[in-house]
Scaffold this motif. Sequence first.
Motif, PDB file in Angstrom:
ATOM      1  N   GLU A  32       0.861  -1.186   0.000  1.00  0.00           N
ATOM      2  CA  GLU A  32       0.000   0.000   0.000  1.00  0.00           C
ATOM      3  C   GLU A  32       0.897   1.235   0.000  1.00  0.00           C
ATOM      4  O   GLU A  32       1.170   1.808   1.049  1.00  0.00           O
ATOM      5  N   PRO A  33       1.372   1.620  -1.179  1.00  0.00           N
ATOM      6  CA  PRO A  33       2.356   2.705  -1.246  1.00  0.00           C
ATOM      7  C   PRO A  33       1.802   4.053  -0.816  1.00  0.00           C
ATOM      8  O   PRO A  33       2.559   4.910  -0.345  1.00  0.00           O
ATOM      9  N   GLU A  34       0.511   4.272  -1.010  1.00  0.00           N
ATOM     10  CA  GLU A  34      -0.109   5.554  -0.658  1.00  0.00           C
ATOM     11  C   GLU A  34      -1.506   5.253  -0.142  1.00  0.00           C
ATOM     12  O   GLU A  34      -2.028   4.162  -0.390  1.00  0.00           O
ATOM     13  N   PRO A  35      -2.154   6.199   0.534  1.00  0.00           N
ATOM     14  CA  PRO A  35      -3.543   5.958   0.945  1.00  0.00           C
ATOM     15  C   PRO A  35      -4.409   5.643  -0.279  1.00  0.00           C
ATOM     16  O   PRO A  35      -4.194   6.224  -1.348  1.00  0.00           O
ATOM     17  N   ASN A  36      -5.351   4.749  -0.121  1.00  0.00           N
ATOM     18  CA  ASN A  36      -6.300   4.360  -1.177  1.00  0.00           C
ATOM     19  C   ASN A  36      -5.650   3.637  -2.351  1.00  0.00           C
ATOM     20  O   ASN A  36      -6.278   3.466  -3.391  1.00  0.00           O
ATOM     21  N   ARG A  37      -4.395   3.238  -2.208  1.00  0.00           N
ATOM     22  CA  ARG A  37      -3.766   2.498  -3.317  1.00  0.00           C
ATOM     23  C   ARG A  37      -3.384   1.109  -2.852  1.00  0.00           C
ATOM     24  O   ARG A  37      -2.873   0.924  -1.750  1.00  0.00           O
ATOM     25  N   LEU A  38      -3.631   0.126  -3.715  1.00  0.00           N
ATOM     26  CA  LEU A  38      -3.210  -1.240  -3.432  1.00  0.00           C
ATOM     27  C   LEU A  38      -2.433  -1.728  -4.648  1.00  0.00           C
ATOM     28  O   LEU A  38      -2.960  -1.752  -5.758  1.00  0.00           O
ATOM     29  N   ASP A  39      -1.172  -2.067  -4.442  1.00  0.00           N
ATOM     30  CA  ASP A  39      -0.352  -2.626  -5.516  1.00  0.00           C
ATOM     31  C   ASP A  39      -0.259  -4.128  -5.319  1.00  0.00           C
ATOM     32  O   ASP A  39       0.062  -4.586  -4.228  1.00  0.00           O
ATOM     33  N   VAL A  40      -0.547  -4.885  -6.362  1.00  0.00           N
ATOM     34  CA  VAL A  40      -0.477  -6.341  -6.274  1.00  0.00           C
ATOM     35  C   VAL A  40       0.578  -6.810  -7.264  1.00  0.00           C
ATOM     36  O   VAL A  40       0.481  -6.537  -8.456  1.00  0.00           O
ATOM     37  N   LYS A  41       1.592  -7.493  -6.740  1.00  0.00           N
ATOM     38  CA  LYS A  41       2.661  -7.945  -7.622  1.00  0.00           C
ATOM     39  C   LYS A  41       2.356  -9.362  -8.070  1.00  0.00           C
ATOM     40  O   LYS A  41       2.313 -10.287  -7.248  1.00  0.00           O
TER      41      LYS A  41
END
Lengths: 168, 397
Positions: A32-41
């Motif tokens: 979760e690099p920033e609020p409201n962001r989800l990164d899925v690798k």
Amino acid sequence: MIETTTSNKTVEALALAKEITTAWFWSLETAEPEPNRLDVKLASADDLLPIVTAMRVKRLGYLSAITGLDPGLEADQLEVLYHFCTGAAIITLRVPIPRHAPVVPSLSPIIPGAEVFERELMEMFGVTVSGLPIAEHLYLPDDWPEATYPLRKDFDPVSIRLTTEGGR
Amino acid sequence: MHQDQTVERFTVPIGPQHPALKEPANFLITVEGEIVTKAVVRLGYAHRGIEKATESRNWVQNLYLLERICGICSHIHATAYCHGVERLANVEVPPRAQAIRVLVAELERIHSHLLWLGVAAHEAGFDTLFMYSWRDRETVMDLLEELAGNRVNYSVNVLGGIKNDIDAGQTQKILAGLDYLEQRTRHYLDVVTTDAGFLQRTRGVGVMTRNQAEVLGTVGPTARASGVARDIRVEAPYAAYDSYPVKLTLEAEGDLEARFVVRIKELFECYRLIHEVLDNLPSGDLTTRMPRRIKAAETVSRVEAPRGELFYFIKSNGSDMPERVRVRTPTICNMTSVVKLAVGHQLADVPMILAGIDPCFSCNDRMVIVDRGIRQQCMSWDALRRYGIAYYHGNHS
């Protein structure tokens, strides 16, 4: 009133995305690099279609953009980012692909709007999008030299000027 | 003579010379008789490689480059970029600057929507409406010039704030301009919903259902005219939009008429917002300090351009230049809907359907207009005229 529903939508979307990507598919890293962001690798491009299908079935967000990334020659890798948005939530599927054989499956059978982004990805990064119905240039001219991908880091703008102007 | 019942199939190339608006794109339209059976789009006639160019310019230079992606929505490009970069650098922009960003963004939306109203009316053969709406658009263009010194590329934003403050005199001029525009907009809403000839071109044409609009990933007024509640100002308020909440404008019909009504109703919302900003303008600084180098990170910046969601992905690498700037403009999202919607319509409806999404090809292709080497910053009318004559002689003698 509207504000609460919007933020609920965002929170629910992020929770659902986390459930789909971590509970239904294992060994996926999330951040979760920033609020409201989800990164899925994603481990590889093979996981892309199942995850996107699951997201579509759950009506989770819309495909807002596809971003190509070239981390540089030494990485021997390219990365394709699929950004899905809903409310304030941004869910990014990060797909690493080998630089020497970059292939991703086309999303356009599931998401018609993906076609234009994929055509752009193909011509700008030299990523083969398998199963894309129209694989012609979208932005670059028809006489653009083959195997020359302008948004890769090893692209040399001077070489293009010499080819297109015919040594004038 | 042999009677062939099968209808012949033709492929009609439309464009690249202004297929609808005065901008280039190419559509290959396959028709059976008058009915469109397939449409393929080809863009890029205004492609200048701006995304690549950002990688060899520093953060400040890129602001001016990206602002020139589009001549209509220049401010919103700069805003999207500034927000992203400011977030990467952990810089908090002063409230007054945020409010003025909103003010200029809404003025820009007014000018963009009025411009579109004229062009779309022209496509429908309603040139009177075109001329009236463009005459009235001059009101807002004058206000923008008054505020920023420029009619287009206002260059209000700087990294870390804004550069143009607003004084009491300008506030009065804006309020007077808005009063006039509000009264005119009421008239336009009346015209596009009652003029029988015009409604024949818009009512029930190019219908996109809510589900289709969602699947096709449409954004902005195009989506909202199909009842899709998508507006970044509401969903993920940026700048000062959380202090000045926006009321969503929605229409359910999804036809061309709904796209007219949504945009015209949004104008009223712009006027209301500007009033609110001017009434409650916070005091304080206009800018704050920005670092020259930015640590390695990634951010996504989404803003609501006049045509819909504008999406910036910005990656920094610790230097004074970005590693990657990805620009996804609203037109490309809506373009798929044109290609899909055109099928089954008469060929003559295609320009209207295209105009319906308010396409912006420069945005799409990310163009830059190169200046022709006029070195002076400022030219008087006389000097410009002399320059024009000299230029003409130089090229034709």
